[in-house]
Design an enzyme around this catalytic site. Structure first.
Site, PDB file in Angstrom:
ATOM      1  N   GLY B  19       4.616   2.756  -0.839  1.00  0.00           N
ATOM      2  CA  GLY B  19       4.102   4.003  -0.281  1.00  0.00           C
ATOM      3  C   GLY B  19       5.228   4.998  -0.175  1.00  0.00           C
ATOM      4  N   PHE B  21       6.908   5.701   2.267  1.00  0.00           N
ATOM      5  CA  PHE B  21       7.957   5.267   3.177  1.00  0.00           C
ATOM      6  C   PHE B  21       8.755   4.067   2.703  1.00  0.00           C
ATOM      7  CE2 PHE B  21       5.743   7.499   6.739  1.00  0.00           C
ATOM      8  CZ  PHE B  21       6.822   8.262   7.082  1.00  0.00           C
ATOM      9  N   VAL B  24       5.722  -2.454   0.344  1.00  0.00           N
ATOM     10  CA  VAL B  24       4.830  -3.331   1.107  1.00  0.00           C
ATOM     11  C   VAL B  24       4.806  -4.707   0.449  1.00  0.00           C
ATOM     12  CG1 VAL B  24       2.525  -3.621   2.066  1.00  0.00           C
ATOM     13  CG2 VAL B  24       3.406  -1.328   1.630  1.00  0.00           C
ATOM     14  N   LYS B  39       5.229  -3.956   5.796  1.00  0.00           N
ATOM     15  CA  LYS B  39       5.697  -2.673   5.267  1.00  0.00           C
ATOM     16  C   LYS B  39       7.147  -2.527   5.711  1.00  0.00           C
ATOM     17  CE  LYS B  39       4.092   2.106   5.350  1.00  0.00           C
ATOM     18  NZ  LYS B  39       3.008   2.949   5.843  1.00  0.00           N
ATOM     19  N   ASP B 131      -5.230  12.026   4.898  1.00  0.00           N
ATOM     20  CA  ASP B 131      -4.960  11.689   3.501  1.00  0.00           C
ATOM     21  C   ASP B 131      -5.962  10.663   3.007  1.00  0.00           C
ATOM     22  OD1 ASP B 131      -3.739  11.870   1.064  1.00  0.00           O
ATOM     23  OD2 ASP B 131      -2.087  10.528   1.562  1.00  0.00           O
TER      24      ASP B 131
END
Lengths: 336, 528
Positions: B19, B21, B24, B39, B131
């Site tokens: 993702g 950030f 995962v 994550k 989102d």
């Protein structure tokens, strides 16, 4: 669809009375606790509809004011705070909505809820401050408290309370989100109202510096980084002048920043640099600070030659300035 | 499931996604054998903002609902934050659409309904997802539908205030979000996005994606002032759907957010009320997953298995390659003059005089590190390390390239097979070469396929002959065809290597700053 079959309170005062009644009945050890929780949840939802309306109904100002008056006169917010943990998970969030809506309510220039809290039930603030002690309600309390301290009078109350210093413990709690939440509250307490904080820091230099320095020495990366960041934010404030003068004369603080500068992690280095630069830039340096800088002149020059700051041109300028200032320092003359 | 408190409680398995950030992984709670999603957020990455991350965690930790991926705790390990979430084992709705669009309206309504339940729960608490798209809707093999990824979601502290920031993914964005008018983001933006998802399930792509690149699509959406405008551009009337479904979509695509239906109102819509047999619910979603699995088999889609490698190892490898550099960067200051600190270094004058004198509190750490290094060196050779760490990554990249090729082009069977064998050949060439240079350092051997690729890139990017041969030179043409226009090696962060999710958001931000804002200004002027 249970509520269709139950008697519903007719007006806001009755609703608050019914809510208080159920909240005070909440008890982990009781077999009917679940029933009380459900009742509380039901009433809180109705309170929410009065405050915010729903798809069909717009909120009515006179209903809201009736509701608020009843809440103050029955200490409903206090009751809810004391028993927050006993409410079910989703109801606790409805308490947040109720609390915050009341808090924002203004009549003319007055905020009745703020006055109520400070004058009638400051115990509520104590309960909120100590929220992080419970993992179940820590975040809920943090959310409410941060909204409360947007009001300077409440922020002042909290800073002057002995409980304030608990935050330096709370930010080290092992549950990440509770600790970080407490940090955000601590950050807000020290940055929301500039004048208030500048007086506070000036008066509490020793206590504050030793507390934040302990956090900076933490083994936890997040604690370390957040506390350096908070410190550099405080240091940037001109209002905090009295605090700064003391801070940048203290070699303990200088030492701490030098240790961080030599850290392996880039972000910590850079955060540290943004505090360290003030030691060098300060026009009248204390003799002790000057001694340390002079003694490390060669080290600093070598260090800043290779100090890697990626593409941030202001920081590069600052580094060059710091380097220049250090070059101007006298060399050590061996006395033998 | 109970809370996970530390990395020791977990076994980390293969990577399942990336993702904005971080990465995962799938994980297993050792004590109970339950699957979880892990994550990992790199806190040293410049892109990450602790306060933003905390906001996301607060929001997910406050959600307990069957239709939202559950939060199981998080903790800091070194400079990484591990966020533990419920693992949803079927894959995302986006994946399910790869074999083709889904025309069965019962399946569509089941998915839409579950997401509506999740949105109703969020909106009721003053939270906006912001989102919503097919990638963020997960399906479990048991047939559940779950909303996930709260990376840009927000908490409104009052129902009256609104967020003023523009986030989301272009094709799923509501007009008011793009124009930032009507006070910007409200709950209703999620409803628009939901409509886009429903459209996407039926058509395989969200509205406008087949006809417009992202920025053009944004322009199209933002030009919609009347409810018919959007409905007309997406040709809703020519879709072969039931009238209730069409009506449902129209209610989602009402341009004025105040008029647009709320989640609770849509839950009472005839389309959602049409079928509501919970037994069927699981069956239909399960059959989607089975269909995807069959499709994967038929199309030789190999599931990537990238096994988790703790960062320490990768870092150690970097150390081995460039130990000297490390030494130079490590710096010790002389702080012996300063008293009053507990881990005080030697106070004798001799030590304080020597420049770069060792600082005691640091040295034990360093020793530990070198012990770790040595013990690692003993148990595994460097080649094994490379095989364990580099090869899976290489494999992953090759797979990714392959999927990209395959989705962007319609390949013939022959082309398809050739590409598969090319990837296999490249992977098989992952072997160590015997260096012909006797001076080459010890056992540091090169990997054949990488040398091949390196030489190829070097040759192709040699630019000096452009002037001599002019622009019609076949090499220049080759360069243009092969080298991406925005190519700058080494500059990009790992997290940016996959532009699907995080990348697209960032990209939009950039554009927003330049082109887009001025364009909005112009538009506003016109209307003023």
């Amino acid at each position: 669809m249970t509520f269709l079959f139950k008697r519903n309170p007719k007006n806001p005062p009755e609703l608050i009375k019914a809510l208080n009644e159920q909240v005070l009945k909440l008890d982990y050890n009781s077999d009917s606790n679940k029933k009380y929780q459900d009742e509380c949840s039901r009433f809180l939802k109705q309170v929410k509809v009065i405050l915010h309306g729903d798809d069909e109904n717009e909120p009515q100002p006179d209903q809201i004011s009736q509701l608020a008056l009843e809440i103050y006169s029955t200490d409903c917010l206090y009751n809810l705070m004391v028993n927050l943990k006993k409410l079910d998970f989703d109801s606790r969030k409805d308490v947040v909505i109720l609390f915050l809506t009341l808090l924002r309510r203004q009549i003319g220039s007055k905020s009745p809820t703020v006055e109520y809290i400070l004058n009638q039930k400051p115990e509520i603030l104590g309960l909120l401050i100590r929220g992080p002690e419970s993992s179940e309600i820590g975040l809920i309390c943090g959310q409410i408290l941060r909204d409360c301290i947007k009001f300077e009078s409440i922020n002042k109350f909290v800073l002057h309370s002995s409980l304030f210093w608990n935050f330096f413990k709370y930010v080290q709690i092992s549950i990440f989100e509770i600790a970080t939440d407490a940090f955000i509250t601590l950050h807000d307490l020290l940055t929301n109202h500039k004048k208030l904080v500048s007086e506070f820091l000036a008066r509490n230099y020793d206590n504050f510096t030793s507390s934040i320095n302990k956090l900076i020495q933490s083994n936890n990366y997040v604690t370390k980084r957040q506390s350096v960041k908070l410190l550099s934010e405080l240091v940037l404030r001109r209002q905090n002048q009295a605090f700064l003068n003391q801070y940048f004369d203290d070699t303990n603080n200088l030492k701490l920043m030098m240790i961080l500068l030599s850290d392996k992690l880039k972000n910590l280095q850079i955060e540290a640099f943004h505090i360290f630069k003030f030691f060098v830039a300060k026009p009248k340096k204390s003799q002790k600070v000057l001694d340390v800088l002079i003694k490390n002149k060669k080290n600093f020059i070598a260090f800043f030659d290779t100090f890697d700051i990626q593409s941030d041109s202001t920081t590069i300028d600052e580094r060059d300035y710091v380097l220049g200032e250090i070059m101007k320092l006298p060399d050590i003359v061996r006395s033998e | 499931m109970s809370r996970v408190h530390s990395a020791d409680e977990l076994e980390v398995c293969e990577e399942v996604g990336r993702g904005g950030f971080g990465v995962v992984y799938r994980g297993i709670i050792k004590a109970t054998n339950e699957e979880v999603a892990i994550k990992q957020i790199d806190l040293e990455n410049d892109q990450t903002d602790l306060f933003e991350i905390n906001k996301e965690i607060q929001i997910i930790s406050e959600c307990r609902l069957e239709q939202i991926t559950g939060y199981l705790g998080c903790f800091v390990k070194q400079y990484k934050l591990w966020v533990i979430m419920e693992f949803v084992n079927g894959g995302s709705l986006f994946e399910m659409l790869k074999p083709g669009p889904i025309h069965d309206e019962r399946t569509i309504l089941i998915i839409v309904k579950e997401i509506l339940v999740a949105l109703e729960y969020l909106h009721n608490q003053g939270k906006i997802h912001r989102d919503l798209k097919s990638q963020n809707i997960l399906l479990s093999k048991g047939g559940e539908v779950k909303l996930t990824d709260f990376g840009v979601s927000t908490q409104l502290s009052s129902n009256f205030s609104r967020r003023n920031t523009t986030v989301g993914t272009p094709y799923w964005m509501a007009p008011e979000v793009i124009l930032n008018n009507n006070g910007g983001h409200s709950f209703k933006a999620d409803i628009w996005s939901l409509g886009c998802c429903a459209y996407e399930i039926f058509n395989g792509k969200p509205p406008l994606q087949n006809h417009f690149p992202p920025m053009k699509a944004l322009r199209q959406i933002s030009r919609c002032h009347n409810n018919e405008d959007f409905v007309n551009i997406i040709e809703l009337s020519s879709m072969e759907i039931s009238s209730v479904f069409r009506d449902f979509l129209e209610k989602c695509f009402i341009v004025d957010p105040k008029e647009r239906f709320s989640a609770i109102k849509l839950l009472n819509h005839k389309f959602i009320q049409k079928y509501d047999k919970s037994t069927e619910k699981f069956k239909l979603v399960k059959s989607l997953i089975t269909k995807k699995q069959l499709w994967d088999q038929e199309n030789h889609v190999i599931k990537n298995h990238n096994f988790y490698v703790p960062t320490e190892m990768v870092k150690n490898q970097k150390k081995w390659r460039g130990e000297d550099d490390e030494e130079n960067n490590q710096f010790q200051f002389d702080i012996s003059l300063i008293s009053g600190f507990p881990p005080s270094p030697k106070t004798s004058r001799e030590s304080s005089r020597s420049p770069g004198g060792q600082e005691k509190s640091k040295s034990p750490e360093k020793n530990n590190a070198s012990i770790n290094l040595q013990s690692l060196m003993k148990t595994t050779t460097k080649q094994d390390q490379f095989k364990k760490t580099i090869r899976p990554e290489f494999h992953r990249i090759l797979n990714k390239v392959f999927h990209k090729l395959e989705t962007k082009n319609s390949l013939t069977t022959q082309q398809y097979d050739l590409l598969v064998s090319l990837n296999n050949d490249l992977l098989n060439l992952f072997s160590f070469t015997q260096s012909s240079d006797p001076n080459e350092q010890g056992n540091y051997k090169k990997i054949l396929v990488f040398q091949h690729l390196k030489y190829f890139l070097k040759e192709i990017s040699k630019s000096n002959d452009i002037e001599t041969y002019g622009p019609s030179n076949s090499k220049v043409i080759l360069q243009k065809l092969i080298i991406p226009s925005n190519f700058n090696v080494g500059q990009r962060q790992v997290s940016e290597a996959t532009p699907e999710r995080g990348g697209s958001i960032r990209e939009f931000d950039e554009i927003e700053n330049s082109l887009f804002e001025s364009w909005i200004d112009k538009m506003n002027e016109k209307w003023a």
